[in-house]
Design a protein around this motif. Structure first.
Motif, PDB file in Angstrom:
ATOM      1  N   VAL A 132       0.861  -1.173   0.000  1.00  0.00           N
ATOM      2  CA  VAL A 132       0.000   0.000   0.000  1.00  0.00           C
ATOM      3  C   VAL A 132       0.901   1.227   0.000  1.00  0.00           C
ATOM      4  O   VAL A 132       1.684   1.422   0.932  1.00  0.00           O
ATOM      5  CB  VAL A 132      -0.924   0.038   1.234  1.00  0.00           C
ATOM      6  CG1 VAL A 132      -1.799   1.292   1.196  1.00  0.00           C
ATOM      7  CG2 VAL A 132      -1.782  -1.211   1.315  1.00  0.00           C
ATOM      8  N   ILE A 133       0.823   2.035  -1.046  1.00  0.00           N
ATOM      9  CA  ILE A 133       1.620   3.255  -1.131  1.00  0.00           C
ATOM     10  C   ILE A 133       0.800   4.392  -0.528  1.00  0.00           C
ATOM     11  O   ILE A 133      -0.271   4.735  -1.028  1.00  0.00           O
ATOM     12  CB  ILE A 133       1.991   3.574  -2.581  1.00  0.00           C
ATOM     13  CG1 ILE A 133       2.869   2.454  -3.163  1.00  0.00           C
ATOM     14  CG2 ILE A 133       2.712   4.915  -2.667  1.00  0.00           C
ATOM     15  CD1 ILE A 133       3.158   2.622  -4.634  1.00  0.00           C
ATOM     16  N   ALA A 134       1.320   4.949   0.576  1.00  0.00           N
ATOM     17  CA  ALA A 134       0.624   6.020   1.282  1.00  0.00           C
ATOM     18  C   ALA A 134       1.639   7.084   1.701  1.00  0.00           C
ATOM     19  O   ALA A 134       1.602   7.590   2.829  1.00  0.00           O
ATOM     20  CB  ALA A 134      -0.114   5.461   2.493  1.00  0.00           C
ATOM     21  N   THR A 135       2.550   7.411   0.793  1.00  0.00           N
ATOM     22  CA  THR A 135       3.673   8.286   1.129  1.00  0.00           C
ATOM     23  C   THR A 135       3.324   9.771   1.105  1.00  0.00           C
ATOM     24  O   THR A 135       4.178  10.607   1.405  1.00  0.00           O
ATOM     25  CB  THR A 135       4.864   8.027   0.190  1.00  0.00           C
ATOM     26  OG1 THR A 135       4.393   7.915  -1.167  1.00  0.00           O
ATOM     27  CG2 THR A 135       5.570   6.745   0.560  1.00  0.00           C
ATOM     28  N   VAL A 148      -0.829  10.930  -2.323  1.00  0.00           N
ATOM     29  CA  VAL A 148       0.077  10.459  -3.377  1.00  0.00           C
ATOM     30  C   VAL A 148      -0.670   9.779  -4.516  1.00  0.00           C
ATOM     31  O   VAL A 148      -0.112   9.585  -5.595  1.00  0.00           O
ATOM     32  CB  VAL A 148       1.132   9.497  -2.781  1.00  0.00           C
ATOM     33  CG1 VAL A 148       0.516   8.130  -2.481  1.00  0.00           C
ATOM     34  CG2 VAL A 148       2.334   9.348  -3.695  1.00  0.00           C
ATOM     35  N   ALA A 149      -1.923   9.438  -4.310  1.00  0.00           N
ATOM     36  CA  ALA A 149      -2.668   8.636  -5.279  1.00  0.00           C
ATOM     37  C   ALA A 149      -3.407   9.510  -6.285  1.00  0.00           C
ATOM     38  O   ALA A 149      -4.139  10.432  -5.903  1.00  0.00           O
ATOM     39  CB  ALA A 149      -3.663   7.732  -4.556  1.00  0.00           C
ATOM     40  N   ARG A 150      -3.230   9.208  -7.551  1.00  0.00           N
ATOM     41  CA  ARG A 150      -3.998   9.863  -8.617  1.00  0.00           C
ATOM     42  C   ARG A 150      -5.059   8.864  -9.067  1.00  0.00           C
ATOM     43  O   ARG A 150      -4.817   7.997  -9.914  1.00  0.00           O
ATOM     44  CB  ARG A 150      -3.087  10.265  -9.771  1.00  0.00           C
ATOM     45  CG  ARG A 150      -3.756  11.129 -10.825  1.00  0.00           C
ATOM     46  CD  ARG A 150      -2.738  11.611 -11.846  1.00  0.00           C
ATOM     47  NE  ARG A 150      -3.339  12.451 -12.869  1.00  0.00           N
ATOM     48  CZ  ARG A 150      -3.583  13.754 -12.733  1.00  0.00           C
ATOM     49  NH1 ARG A 150      -3.250  14.360 -11.615  1.00  0.00           N
ATOM     50  NH2 ARG A 150      -4.139  14.451 -13.712  1.00  0.00           N
ATOM     51  N   VAL A 151      -6.220   8.975  -8.469  1.00  0.00           N
ATOM     52  CA  VAL A 151      -7.280   7.981  -8.644  1.00  0.00           C
ATOM     53  C   VAL A 151      -8.203   8.394  -9.774  1.00  0.00           C
ATOM     54  O   VAL A 151      -8.849   9.441  -9.715  1.00  0.00           O
ATOM     55  CB  VAL A 151      -8.084   7.809  -7.334  1.00  0.00           C
ATOM     56  CG1 VAL A 151      -9.187   6.763  -7.511  1.00  0.00           C
ATOM     57  CG2 VAL A 151      -7.165   7.426  -6.184  1.00  0.00           C
ATOM     58  N   ASP A 152      -8.245   7.549 -10.811  1.00  0.00           N
ATOM     59  CA  ASP A 152      -9.127   7.797 -11.952  1.00  0.00           C
ATOM     60  C   ASP A 152      -8.904   9.204 -12.515  1.00  0.00           C
ATOM     61  O   ASP A 152      -9.848   9.902 -12.890  1.00  0.00           O
ATOM     62  CB  ASP A 152     -10.586   7.616 -11.529  1.00  0.00           C
ATOM     63  CG  ASP A 152     -11.437   7.037 -12.651  1.00  0.00           C
ATOM     64  OD1 ASP A 152     -10.866   6.586 -13.664  1.00  0.00           O
ATOM     65  OD2 ASP A 152     -12.677   7.038 -12.522  1.00  0.00           O
ATOM     66  N   GLY A 153      -7.626   9.649 -12.549  1.00  0.00           N
ATOM     67  CA  GLY A 153      -7.279  10.918 -13.142  1.00  0.00           C
ATOM     68  C   GLY A 153      -7.271  12.101 -12.202  1.00  0.00           C
ATOM     69  O   GLY A 153      -6.943  13.223 -12.618  1.00  0.00           O
ATOM     70  N   THR A 154      -7.625  11.885 -10.925  1.00  0.00           N
ATOM     71  CA  THR A 154      -7.709  13.001  -9.981  1.00  0.00           C
ATOM     72  C   THR A 154      -6.902  12.702  -8.725  1.00  0.00           C
ATOM     73  O   THR A 154      -6.979  11.601  -8.179  1.00  0.00           O
ATOM     74  CB  THR A 154      -9.172  13.269  -9.578  1.00  0.00           C
ATOM     75  OG1 THR A 154      -9.932  13.554 -10.752  1.00  0.00           O
ATOM     76  CG2 THR A 154      -9.269  14.442  -8.619  1.00  0.00           C
ATOM     77  N   ARG A 155      -6.137  13.697  -8.297  1.00  0.00           N
ATOM     78  CA  ARG A 155      -5.421  13.566  -7.023  1.00  0.00           C
ATOM     79  C   ARG A 155      -6.036  14.554  -6.044  1.00  0.00           C
ATOM     80  O   ARG A 155      -6.014  15.755  -6.263  1.00  0.00           O
ATOM     81  CB  ARG A 155      -3.929  13.851  -7.213  1.00  0.00           C
ATOM     82  CG  ARG A 155      -3.090  13.501  -5.980  1.00  0.00           C
ATOM     83  CD  ARG A 155      -1.604  13.574  -6.300  1.00  0.00           C
ATOM     84  NE  ARG A 155      -1.157  14.926  -6.596  1.00  0.00           N
ATOM     85  CZ  ARG A 155      -0.811  15.818  -5.674  1.00  0.00           C
ATOM     86  NH1 ARG A 155      -0.859  15.492  -4.396  1.00  0.00           N
ATOM     87  NH2 ARG A 155      -0.402  17.011  -6.030  1.00  0.00           N
ATOM     88  N   ALA A 156      -6.615  14.043  -4.965  1.00  0.00           N
ATOM     89  CA  ALA A 156      -7.331  14.864  -3.991  1.00  0.00           C
ATOM     90  C   ALA A 156      -6.551  14.925  -2.688  1.00  0.00           C
ATOM     91  O   ALA A 156      -6.338  13.899  -2.044  1.00  0.00           O
ATOM     92  CB  ALA A 156      -8.729  14.285  -3.743  1.00  0.00           C
ATOM     93  N   GLU A 157      -6.122  16.121  -2.304  1.00  0.00           N
ATOM     94  CA  GLU A 157      -5.364  16.302  -1.067  1.00  0.00           C
ATOM     95  C   GLU A 157      -6.303  16.706   0.060  1.00  0.00           C
ATOM     96  O   GLU A 157      -6.228  17.816   0.590  1.00  0.00           O
ATOM     97  CB  GLU A 157      -4.275  17.354  -1.258  1.00  0.00           C
ATOM     98  CG  GLU A 157      -3.206  16.969  -2.266  1.00  0.00           C
ATOM     99  CD  GLU A 157      -2.134  18.052  -2.393  1.00  0.00           C
ATOM    100  OE1 GLU A 157      -2.011  18.888  -1.484  1.00  0.00           O
ATOM    101  OE2 GLU A 157      -1.435  18.060  -3.413  1.00  0.00           O
ATOM    102  N   HIS A 158      -7.192  15.808   0.433  1.00  0.00           N
ATOM    103  CA  HIS A 158      -8.153  16.120   1.473  1.00  0.00           C
ATOM    104  C   HIS A 158      -8.234  14.980   2.480  1.00  0.00           C
ATOM    105  O   HIS A 158      -8.067  13.801   2.136  1.00  0.00           O
ATOM    106  CB  HIS A 158      -9.538  16.389   0.877  1.00  0.00           C
ATOM    107  CG  HIS A 158      -9.565  17.513  -0.104  1.00  0.00           C
ATOM    108  ND1 HIS A 158      -9.150  18.786   0.224  1.00  0.00           N
ATOM    109  CD2 HIS A 158      -9.919  17.554  -1.412  1.00  0.00           C
ATOM    110  CE1 HIS A 158      -9.262  19.565  -0.836  1.00  0.00           C
ATOM    111  NE2 HIS A 158      -9.719  18.843  -1.845  1.00  0.00           N
TER     112      HIS A 158
END
Length: 394
Positions: free
Chosen positions: A104-107, A275-285
């Protein structure tokens, strides 16, 4: 799957570890974190921690009892330096390698910095150590504080500094802060919170240089204006921590590219949080960091995408005693209507406001300032109207 490594020991990493145990994973669990601190809550760093209303003990996201219950190996103060996909291993900068069947990448992300030499009094605010240093600087009498960047971190930090009695100026390169998130009309209303609290807001301005020999003394803008400063806080966004993945098969593009279930190009590797770009979106929330692990872990344990993440984004921000909440997806061309409360002198009125964004006759997003109950109802409406979770073919 006998061993899972969670790389990142902050919010999303902790939630992933919890999900692994809650979803029945009974194998070896290794949690790797580059900070020495156990998981802590970051949102209060720019709010109550700076003002002294919250101490470090209250920032903790889990106590020793829960850490013991997770039955995990905690490798703190060590940084991941590589992902050996063929060898199914996470390589650490101290020379060790953690063999793992699943990763699991959670950096997370790191604060973006201004180029140039370091000066005393110049801060970013992303980590507990950052907040400690800034808080110490703010206790040395009344300070002239310049906050570079009017986004959430910048606005919240400016709010905390103003509450402490410092003279605050916020510099924003865009015509208004938060335009991408709120649109011009509502961004102008929320910008009024700065002025109402006595903080100066300088928009459409970019920084040319920081002045000072050893410590910062001023911020020079490209338009020639000089802003005297004892403390400078740089809040110009964050960069996802993906450098350690160089040379791996994963696709890195402003984050780790994943499908709608947080699964990367390697089915035994998922990514969550900033760090995750999920389905084209990276949400910093905060909400994304806590909700994504549920789907990501389910898919990791299944070996394929069987579950999607939530469909309605949500974030909040506390600024100058007001709580701003937003849910949904605003796009250019949406119309916005204030349905409760109103605007007084360019800022939310004493009773706050609720605004709905509409497109093609339906509500696409909702914004509230100090209207938590109406906002909760409107958010539930958005959730009910959202498309059902997408499931991959079995």
């Amino acid at each position: 799957m006998r061993t899972v490594a969670v790389v990142g020991a902050a919010l999303s990493g902790l939630y992933a570890a919890r999900e692994l145990r809650d979803q029945g994973f009974g194998g070896r669990l290794v949690i790797i974190g580059d900070e020495d601190h156990p998981p802590y809550d970051r949102p209060p760093l720019s709010k109550d921690f700076l003002t002294g209303r919250t101490d470090e003990e209250r920032l903790a996201l889990c106590d020793a009892e829960e850490r013991a219950a997770l039955d995990a190996e905690w490798l703190l103060g060590v940084r991941a330096r590589g992902l050996d996909a063929p060898g199914r291993s996470v390589l650490l900068d101290d020379g060790r390698a953690v063999r793992a069947d699943g990763v699991v990448i959670a950096t997370g992300a790191s604060a973006r910095r201004l180029p140039g030499r370091g000066l005393a009094g110049v801060h970013t605010l992303r980590t507990l150590d950052d907040a400690r240093a800034l808080r110490a600087d703010l206790t040395r009498g009344t300070r002239r504080v310049v906050v570079i960047g009017g986004g959430f971190i910048g606005a919240e930090t400016a709010s905390a500094c103003a509450a402490l009695g410092h003279a605050v100026t916020v510099v924003e390169a865009a015509p208004l802060p938060l335009v991408p998130q709120l649109g011009a009309e509502m961004a102008a209303v929320c910008a009024g919170l700065h002025r109402r609290a006595g903080a100066a807001l300088v928009t459409g301005a970019s920084v040319a240089a920081l002045h000072g020999t050893d410590a910062v003394t001023a911020v020079a803008l490209r338009n020639g204006r000089i802003l005297p400063a004892d403390v400078v806080v740089v809040g110009i966004g964050a960069v996802p921590n993906t450098g350690w993945l160089a040379g791996s098969p994963l696709v890195v593009d402003d984050g780790v590219r994943c499908d709608h279930g947080c699964v990367t190009s390697l089915p035994h590797v998922v990514a969550v949080g900033d760090v995750a770009r999920v389905d084209g979106t990276r949400a910093e929330h905060w909400t994304s960091a806590t909700e994504q692990p549920r789907a990501a872990v389910a898919n990791l344990l299944a070996g394929k995408t069987v579950r999607s993440v939530g469909t309605v984004p949500y974030f909040w921000s506390d600024q100058y005693g007001a709580r701003i909440q937003f849910a949904g997806r605003r796009r250019e061309g949406d119309t916005v209507h204030i349905t409760e409360g109103g605007v007084v002198d360019g800022a939310p009125g004493a009773d706050g406001l609720l605004a709905r964004y509409r497109r093609d006759g339906r509500t696409t997003a909702v914004l509230a300032v100090d209207r938590p109950r109406p906002f909760a109802r409107a958010r539930r409406e958005l959730l009910r109207a959202a498309e059902p979770a997408r499931l991959a073919p079995s």
